[in-house]
Design a protein around this motif. Structure first.
Motif, PDB file in Angstrom:
ATOM      1  N   SER A   1       0.856  -1.195   0.000  1.00 13.50           N
ATOM      2  CA  SER A   1       0.000   0.000   0.000  1.00 13.50           C
ATOM      3  C   SER A   1       0.886   1.237   0.000  1.00 13.50           C
ATOM      4  CB  SER A   1      -0.870  -0.010   1.257  1.00 13.50           C
ATOM      5  OG  SER A   1      -1.319   1.302   1.539  1.00 13.50           O
ATOM      6  N   VAL A   2       0.411   2.299  -0.665  1.00  9.33           N
ATOM      7  CA  VAL A   2       1.207   3.536  -0.688  1.00  9.33           C
ATOM      8  C   VAL A   2       1.316   4.166   0.700  1.00  9.33           C
ATOM      9  CG1 VAL A   2       0.795   4.068  -3.119  1.00  9.33           C
ATOM     10  CG2 VAL A   2      -0.787   4.942  -1.383  1.00  9.33           C
ATOM     11  N   ALA A   3       0.494   3.702   1.646  1.00  9.45           N
ATOM     12  CA  ALA A   3       0.605   4.219   3.019  1.00  9.45           C
ATOM     13  C   ALA A   3       1.837   3.643   3.723  1.00  9.45           C
ATOM     14  CB  ALA A   3      -0.658   3.871   3.809  1.00  9.45           C
ATOM     15  N   TYR A   4       2.453   2.634   3.127  1.00 10.47           N
ATOM     16  CA  TYR A   4       3.603   1.980   3.773  1.00 10.47           C
ATOM     17  C   TYR A   4       4.762   1.879   2.768  1.00 10.47           C
ATOM     18  CZ  TYR A   4      -0.051   0.698   7.091  1.00 10.47           C
ATOM     19  OH  TYR A   4      -1.093   0.743   7.992  1.00 10.47           O
ATOM     20  N   PRO A   5       5.419   3.017   2.476  1.00 13.27           N
ATOM     21  CA  PRO A   5       6.459   3.017   1.451  1.00 13.27           C
ATOM     22  C   PRO A   5       7.661   2.126   1.783  1.00 13.27           C
ATOM     23  CG  PRO A   5       6.061   5.263   2.285  1.00 13.27           C
ATOM     24  CD  PRO A   5       5.123   4.367   2.992  1.00 13.27           C
ATOM     25  N   LYS A   6       8.000   2.048   3.066  1.00 15.05           N
ATOM     26  CA  LYS A   6       9.142   1.200   3.463  1.00 15.05           C
ATOM     27  C   LYS A   6       8.857  -0.259   3.098  1.00 15.05           C
ATOM     28  CE  LYS A   6      11.777   1.369   7.615  1.00 15.05           C
ATOM     29  NZ  LYS A   6      11.671   1.726   9.047  1.00 15.05           N
ATOM     30  N   ASP A   7       7.600  -0.648   3.315  1.00 15.67           N
ATOM     31  CA  ASP A   7       7.162  -2.010   3.011  1.00 15.67           C
ATOM     32  C   ASP A   7       7.207  -2.259   1.497  1.00 15.67           C
ATOM     33  OD1 ASP A   7       5.881  -4.513   3.978  1.00 15.67           O
ATOM     34  OD2 ASP A   7       4.180  -3.814   2.788  1.00 15.67           O
ATOM     35  N   ILE A   8       6.847  -1.230   0.710  1.00 17.54           N
ATOM     36  CA  ILE A   8       6.930  -1.375  -0.762  1.00 17.54           C
ATOM     37  C   ILE A   8       8.383  -1.651  -1.146  1.00 17.54           C
ATOM     38  CG2 ILE A   8       6.733  -0.169  -2.992  1.00 17.54           C
ATOM     39  CD1 ILE A   8       4.405   1.419  -1.895  1.00 17.54           C
ATOM     40  N   ARG A   9       9.302  -0.861  -0.561  1.00 23.56           N
ATOM     41  CA  ARG A   9      10.725  -1.016  -0.931  1.00 23.56           C
ATOM     42  C   ARG A   9      11.236  -2.409  -0.533  1.00 23.56           C
ATOM     43  NH1 ARG A   9      11.023   4.429   0.760  1.00 23.56           N
ATOM     44  NH2 ARG A   9      11.993   3.938   2.760  1.00 23.56           N
ATOM     45  N   ARG A  10      10.845  -2.849   0.663  1.00 19.71           N
ATOM     46  CA  ARG A  10      11.325  -4.159   1.105  1.00 19.71           C
ATOM     47  C   ARG A  10      10.789  -5.265   0.193  1.00 19.71           C
ATOM     48  NH1 ARG A  10       9.742  -8.335   3.485  1.00 19.71           N
ATOM     49  NH2 ARG A  10       7.677  -7.568   4.083  1.00 19.71           N
ATOM     50  N   LYS A  11       9.515  -5.158  -0.170  1.00 25.89           N
ATOM     51  CA  LYS A  11       8.921  -6.211  -1.000  1.00 25.89           C
ATOM     52  C   LYS A  11       9.515  -6.191  -2.418  1.00 25.89           C
ATOM     53  CE  LYS A  11       4.784  -6.927   1.705  1.00 25.89           C
ATOM     54  NZ  LYS A  11       3.534  -6.345   2.171  1.00 25.89           N
ATOM     55  N   ALA A  12       9.753  -5.004  -2.955  1.00 23.19           N
ATOM     56  CA  ALA A  12      10.350  -4.935  -4.302  1.00 23.19           C
ATOM     57  C   ALA A  12      11.744  -5.566  -4.285  1.00 23.19           C
ATOM     58  CB  ALA A  12      10.404  -3.483  -4.776  1.00 23.19           C
ATOM     59  N   LYS A  13      12.499  -5.258  -3.245  1.00 26.74           N
ATOM     60  CA  LYS A  13      13.863  -5.828  -3.109  1.00 26.74           C
ATOM     61  C   LYS A  13      13.790  -7.346  -2.968  1.00 26.74           C
ATOM     62  CE  LYS A  13      17.308  -2.813  -1.283  1.00 26.74           C
ATOM     63  NZ  LYS A  13      17.268  -1.836  -0.249  1.00 26.74           N
TER      64      LYS A  13
ATOM     65  N   THR B   1      -9.325  11.834  -7.464  1.00 30.40           N
ATOM     66  CA  THR B   1     -10.529  12.185  -8.227  1.00 30.40           C
ATOM     67  C   THR B   1     -11.547  11.042  -8.225  1.00 30.40           C
ATOM     68  OG1 THR B   1      -9.528  11.469 -10.283  1.00 30.40           O
ATOM     69  CG2 THR B   1      -9.282  13.783  -9.745  1.00 30.40           C
ATOM     70  N   GLY B   2     -11.100   9.829  -8.516  1.00 34.80           N
ATOM     71  CA  GLY B   2     -12.016   8.687  -8.593  1.00 34.80           C
ATOM     72  C   GLY B   2     -12.614   8.328  -7.239  1.00 34.80           C
ATOM     73  N   TRP B   3     -11.814   8.463  -6.189  1.00 39.15           N
ATOM     74  CA  TRP B   3     -12.295   8.101  -4.855  1.00 39.15           C
ATOM     75  C   TRP B   3     -13.044   9.274  -4.205  1.00 39.15           C
ATOM     76  CZ3 TRP B   3      -7.995   4.895  -1.883  1.00 39.15           C
ATOM     77  CH2 TRP B   3      -7.559   3.851  -2.713  1.00 39.15           C
ATOM     78  N   GLY B   4     -12.819  10.480  -4.770  1.00 37.90           N
ATOM     79  CA  GLY B   4     -13.482  11.662  -4.219  1.00 37.90           C
ATOM     80  C   GLY B   4     -12.948  12.027  -2.841  1.00 37.90           C
ATOM     81  N   ILE B   5     -11.638  12.237  -2.802  1.00 43.55           N
ATOM     82  CA  ILE B   5     -11.018  12.592  -1.513  1.00 43.55           C
ATOM     83  C   ILE B   5     -10.091  13.783  -1.709  1.00 43.55           C
ATOM     84  CG2 ILE B   5     -11.088  10.286  -0.483  1.00 43.55           C
ATOM     85  CD1 ILE B   5      -8.192   9.885  -1.401  1.00 43.55           C
ATOM     86  N   GLU B   6      -9.785  14.459  -0.606  1.00 41.48           N
ATOM     87  CA  GLU B   6      -8.808  15.549  -0.676  1.00 41.48           C
ATOM     88  C   GLU B   6      -7.413  14.946  -0.693  1.00 41.48           C
ATOM     89  OE1 GLU B   6      -9.106  19.061   1.909  1.00 41.48           O
ATOM     90  OE2 GLU B   6     -10.956  18.120   2.577  1.00 41.48           O
ATOM     91  N   GLY B   7      -6.515  15.609  -1.403  1.00 45.40           N
ATOM     92  CA  GLY B   7      -5.144  15.108  -1.514  1.00 45.40           C
ATOM     93  C   GLY B   7      -4.501  14.841  -0.163  1.00 45.40           C
ATOM     94  N   LYS B   8      -4.773  15.727   0.806  1.00 45.93           N
ATOM     95  CA  LYS B   8      -4.117  15.565   2.116  1.00 45.93           C
ATOM     96  C   LYS B   8      -4.622  14.318   2.867  1.00 45.93           C
ATOM     97  CE  LYS B   8      -7.269  18.561   4.579  1.00 45.93           C
ATOM     98  NZ  LYS B   8      -7.610  19.842   5.073  1.00 45.93           N
ATOM     99  N   LEU B   9      -5.773  13.781   2.426  1.00 48.28           N
ATOM    100  CA  LEU B   9      -6.305  12.590   3.104  1.00 48.28           C
ATOM    101  C   LEU B   9      -5.875  11.280   2.428  1.00 48.28           C
ATOM    102  CD1 LEU B   9      -9.972  13.615   3.975  1.00 48.28           C
ATOM    103  CD2 LEU B   9      -7.962  13.594   5.456  1.00 48.28           C
ATOM    104  N   ALA B  10      -5.130  11.415   1.328  1.00 45.87           N
ATOM    105  CA  ALA B  10      -4.830  10.214   0.532  1.00 45.87           C
ATOM    106  C   ALA B  10      -4.119   9.134   1.359  1.00 45.87           C
ATOM    107  CB  ALA B  10      -3.989  10.593  -0.686  1.00 45.87           C
ATOM    108  N   ILE B  11      -3.110   9.527   2.081  1.00 45.55           N
ATOM    109  CA  ILE B  11      -2.347   8.507   2.819  1.00 45.55           C
ATOM    110  C   ILE B  11      -3.152   7.979   4.028  1.00 45.55           C
ATOM    111  CG2 ILE B  11      -0.205   8.068   4.132  1.00 45.55           C
ATOM    112  CD1 ILE B  11       0.027   8.148   0.975  1.00 45.55           C
ATOM    113  N   PRO B  12      -3.771   8.867   4.844  1.00 46.12           N
ATOM    114  CA  PRO B  12      -4.595   8.324   5.937  1.00 46.12           C
ATOM    115  C   PRO B  12      -5.683   7.371   5.442  1.00 46.12           C
ATOM    116  CG  PRO B  12      -4.304  10.692   6.219  1.00 46.12           C
ATOM    117  CD  PRO B  12      -3.647  10.325   4.927  1.00 46.12           C
ATOM    118  N   ILE B  13      -6.273   7.664   4.288  1.00 45.98           N
ATOM    119  CA  ILE B  13      -7.336   6.776   3.781  1.00 45.98           C
ATOM    120  C   ILE B  13      -6.740   5.453   3.282  1.00 45.98           C
ATOM    121  CG2 ILE B  13      -9.025   6.515   1.899  1.00 45.98           C
ATOM    122  CD1 ILE B  13      -9.912   9.378   2.541  1.00 45.98           C
ATOM    123  N   ALA B  14      -5.609   5.529   2.610  1.00 38.97           N
ATOM    124  CA  ALA B  14      -4.943   4.282   2.175  1.00 38.97           C
ATOM    125  C   ALA B  14      -4.615   3.427   3.399  1.00 38.97           C
ATOM    126  CB  ALA B  14      -3.673   4.603   1.401  1.00 38.97           C
ATOM    127  N   ARG B  15      -4.193   4.093   4.493  1.00 38.07           N
ATOM    128  CA  ARG B  15      -3.849   3.348   5.714  1.00 38.07           C
ATOM    129  C   ARG B  15      -5.093   2.682   6.308  1.00 38.07           C
ATOM    130  NH1 ARG B  15      -1.557   7.267   8.612  1.00 38.07           N
ATOM    131  NH2 ARG B  15       0.365   7.157   7.418  1.00 38.07           N
TER     132      ARG B  15
END
Ligand code: SF4
Length: 291
Positions: A174-186, A205-219
């Protein structure tokens, strides 16, 4: 910019650049095939490029076939030391339009890392339903109205599809966990053959959210159990992100316009219960809850 950076035109709050940057930073120089979709549109407009690695825009359906061709050519030319081959494709390109070539790539065992950027609809063309659109979501092709309370049926289980092909490394992130993305890609790069990582990626736009909420919502998608973060090696579930106190799905649904109708539609309550059931099933299947 090193491998991916300035010059892209993503909406502020978009998860795609976060996902791509972290994958590329983890694996280094590589060859990228990118199917048609938002990522391609925001990163490779005529005369501009956000890519610091060799990049090809494939058609919607054939990124896996193009990547397989690049991998075979590099092998034939003795140039495998120049970097791995990576696909970036959206959920529609992966689960629907490109699933045939992807199945072929898995089946032939090409040494390719396939990243599905899952923003849960065809966002580039304005939020049409894909096979990975979640239950109850309002899209332009399954609009919530009197007859229909949004997308019927569950998300397609692409993880199970990859596992059924005996893909040696399969994970979700998930984009809320960038460290995890890097570990899994490696980690993926330590496996010979096809690798599949599906990254949950916010679309403001598709989810209808404010940009600042993107990471909290992904989490919240992870914290409710709706997007379990799992990792399989050679078909065995080896790691799962546990959840300390699983949140009710309403917390994830409420702030997003694509689910807003569920809180007023006559069938909304039933659908929310169904979504909660999906989260509970995920929790039981992957052992998400900390005892
Ligand atoms: S439409 Fe959605 S996926 Fe596309 S760039 Fe904007 S936020 Fe990202």
């Amino acid at each position: 910019m090193k491998y991916f950076g300035s010059g892209h035109g993503a909406c502020p709050g978009c998860g795609l650049p976060i996902a791509v940057k972290n994958v590329l930073e983890a694996i280094g120089p590589c060859f990228v095939a990118n199917s048609t979709g938002c990522l391609e549109i925001i990163s490779s407009q005529y005369g501009k490029s956000a890519w610091g690695v060799p990049y090809i825009h494939s058609l919607f359906e054939n990124a896996a076939a193009v990547a397989a061709g690049i991998e075979a050519a590099l092998k034939a030319l003795g140039r495998t030391d120049e970097g791995p081959v990576v696909v970036f494709a959206g959920d529609g390109a992966t689960a629907d339009i490109g699933i045939g070539p992807l199945s072929g790539m898995f089946d032939r065992g090409h040494d390719v890392l396939y990243i599905c950027l899952d923003n849960e609809a065809y966002q580039n063309t304005g939020n049409q339903q894909s096979g990975l659109t979640p239950t109850g979501s309002n899209t332009t092709t399954c609009p919530a109205g009197k007859l229909m309370p949004g997308k019927p049926g569950p998300k397609k289980d692409m993880v199970a599809i990859a596992l059924a092909h005996k893909v040696p490394y399969v994970a979700t992130a998930s984009v809320a966990y960038p460290k995890d993305i890097r570990r899994k890609a490696k980690r993926a790069m330590e496996f010979e053959g096809p690798k599949y990582i599906q990254i949950h990626s916010t679309c403001v736009t598709g989810w209808g959210i404010e940009g600042k909420l993107a990471i909290p919502i992904a989490r919240l998608a992870v914290e409710t159990g709706l997007y379990p973060l799992v990792e399989y090696e050679n078909g065995k579930l080896v790691r799962v992100r546990k959840i300390k106190k699983r949140k009710p799905v309403e917390e994830y649904l409420k702030p997003q316009k694509r689910f807003r109708h569920l809180f007023k539609h006559p069938k909304g309550h039933e659908i929310i219960e169904e979504i909660q059931r999906i989260a509970d099933e995920n929790a039981a299947r992957f052992g998400l809850d900390v005892e």
